[in-house]
Write an enzyme that holds these catalytic residues in place. Structure first.
Site, PDB file in Angstrom:
ATOM      1  N   ALA A   1       0.841  -1.200   0.000  1.00 19.61           N
ATOM      2  CA  ALA A   1       0.000   0.000   0.000  1.00 19.61           C
ATOM      3  C   ALA A   1       0.869   1.240   0.000  1.00 19.61           C
ATOM      4  O   ALA A   1       1.909   1.278   0.654  1.00 19.61           O
ATOM      5  CB  ALA A   1      -0.915   0.026   1.221  1.00 19.61           C
ATOM      6  N   ASP A   2       0.423   2.240  -0.738  1.00 19.53           N
ATOM      7  CA  ASP A   2       1.075   3.544  -0.684  1.00 19.53           C
ATOM      8  C   ASP A   2       0.358   4.487   0.272  1.00 19.53           C
ATOM      9  O   ASP A   2       0.973   5.381   0.840  1.00 19.53           O
ATOM     10  CB  ASP A   2       1.137   4.146  -2.086  1.00 19.53           C
ATOM     11  CG  ASP A   2       2.213   3.488  -2.926  1.00 19.53           C
ATOM     12  OD1 ASP A   2       3.311   4.066  -3.020  1.00 19.53           O
ATOM     13  OD2 ASP A   2       1.976   2.391  -3.454  1.00 19.53           O
ATOM     14  N   ARG A   3      -0.946   4.277   0.440  1.00 12.91           N
ATOM     15  CA  ARG A   3      -1.692   5.054   1.430  1.00 12.91           C
ATOM     16  C   ARG A   3      -2.984   4.309   1.759  1.00 12.91           C
ATOM     17  O   ARG A   3      -3.694   3.869   0.863  1.00 12.91           O
ATOM     18  CB  ARG A   3      -1.999   6.460   0.913  1.00 12.91           C
ATOM     19  CG  ARG A   3      -2.637   7.374   1.954  1.00 12.91           C
ATOM     20  CD  ARG A   3      -2.880   8.780   1.406  1.00 12.91           C
ATOM     21  NE  ARG A   3      -1.661   9.482   1.047  1.00 12.91           N
ATOM     22  CZ  ARG A   3      -1.341  10.708   1.461  1.00 12.91           C
ATOM     23  NH1 ARG A   3      -2.137  11.364   2.280  1.00 12.91           N
ATOM     24  NH2 ARG A   3      -0.231  11.286   1.052  1.00 12.91           N
TER      25      ARG A   3
END
Length: 364
Positions: free
Chosen positions: A253-255
């Site tokens: 995940a990036d965010r």
């Protein structure tokens, strides 16, 4: 031995140029913040945890030899340069969280009259360098928690392939291993832990168009580690889940929004939809620094858009018809309703319980 994407000692920073992999292994010297911004923006280093570490260490390298006359000038330098680094790739929240934490530290040190400018710089450098060790420790915990969750679910549902003695097949997307972190990896850390436990029958990785992080980087790591692995096209996922008895999908995940909506590499959303259809558990593996409690849902996540050339060319070779328009978002948002669990260094949480659980952890 895991690959090393970041080489650091005080005053010196090098990163493995991931644009050249797998054909060439070349380290680039990062001499300061401008170099750090460029290697992040050009995706010579990528992966949300690695972006934060390289960004912050690029500032450490820059200020290390400098003599600051006042604490105020040092504080201003830290705040201005960290905010600039956040702009290199805005979707990944880790850099923003790291910047905010270090700016808060700088402000606290600035206000402490018992600390002089030399000690202020020393403490800032120590805090920045501590991120490296913490990231590896967090990744190992993510790996352990994720492997436990997957194996427990397999034991409860009997989802392991026939005759496998509990070993599992998993699918991953993009690159979330040693190349995307300080070491070990997030989603690939879960795969690594399954292998260490002797419970990995096979791992499938997607090519991850258009930047091919799966084909270039994840496949490179899997071959390096000698894991039983197979590369598949992005368009093969539905057929794979139908035919190969995959026990779980695990991605990075990036965010992650407070409701569990997750921004990750483009293509993640469609994999989650397909996994839901085939009743395959879909896990997100991410450190707490990737969870943004300040945003209520995925609609509030800024999605970076990349240049057309990344779609129309492979290296110097054009593969798309000249004149065609392109839409090239780097990320998509997977709704929380499609996510089985979010694997962190502090446990595995259902999206619905994420905000309350993380808030309690941060307060404790």
């Amino acid at each position: 031995m895991s690959l090393q994407s970041i080489k650091y000692s005080r005053g010196s920073l090098e990163i493995l140029d991931q644009l050249l992999l797998p054909g060439q292994s070349k380290y680039l010297v990062v001499r300061g913040v401008e170099d750090g911004w460029k290697v992040i923006n050009k995706m010579q280093v990528r992966g949300a945890p690695a972006i934060a570490i390289v960004g912050c260490l690029s500032l450490a390298v820059e200020i290390n030899p400098e003599d600051f006359e006042t604490k105020k000038s040092l504080r201003q330098e830290i705040e201005g340069k960290l905010n600039y680094l956040v702009s290199a790739r805005p979707t990944a929240v880790n850099m923003k969280i790291a910047a905010d934490e270090l700016i808060t530290l700088a402000n606290d040190l600035y206000k402490d009259e018992a600390i002089n400018v030399t000690e202020m710089k020393q403490r800032f450098l120590d805090a920045t360098e501590a991120m490296l060790k913490k990231d590896i420790a967090d990744n190992r915990a993510i790996g352990a928690n994720g492997a436990k969750a997957i194996l427990q679910r397999v034991a409860e549902t009997g989802a392991a392939p026939a005759g496998s003695t509990g070993s599992v097949r998993v699918l991953t997307h993009c690159n979330t291993g040693s190349l995307a972190t300080a070491g070990y990896g997030t989603a690939l850390g879960v795969v690594r832990q399954l292998a260490e436990l002797g419970k990995l029958e096979h791992v499938y990785c997607t090519e991850t168009r258009p930047y091919n992080q799966g084909a270039r980087l994840t496949a490179y790591e899997l071959v390096h580690e000698k894991f039983p692995a197979t590369l598949v096209l992005d368009s093969m996922v539905a057929a794979l889940l139908r035919a190969k008895n995959v026990a779980a999908v695990v991605v990075g995940a990036d965010r992650v929004a407070s409701n569990g909506d997750t921004a990750n590499k483009i293509g993640t959303y469609q994999i989650a939809v397909v996994a839901k259809h085939h009743d395959v558990p879909f896990y997100v593996a991410a450190p707490l620094t990737s969870i943004d409690l300040a945003i209520p849902g995925g609609d509030h996540i800024i999605i970076e858009e990349r240049p057309d050339r990344e779609m129309t060319h492979v290296g110097e070779h054009r593969i798309a018809a000249p004149g065609i328009n392109c839409w090239n978002p780097a990320f998509d948002v997977t709704p929380a309703s499609l996510i089985t669990g979010i694997i962190t260094e502090r446990g595995v949480f259902k999206p619905a319980e994420l905000k309350e659980a993380i808030t309690k952890l941060l307060e404790s």
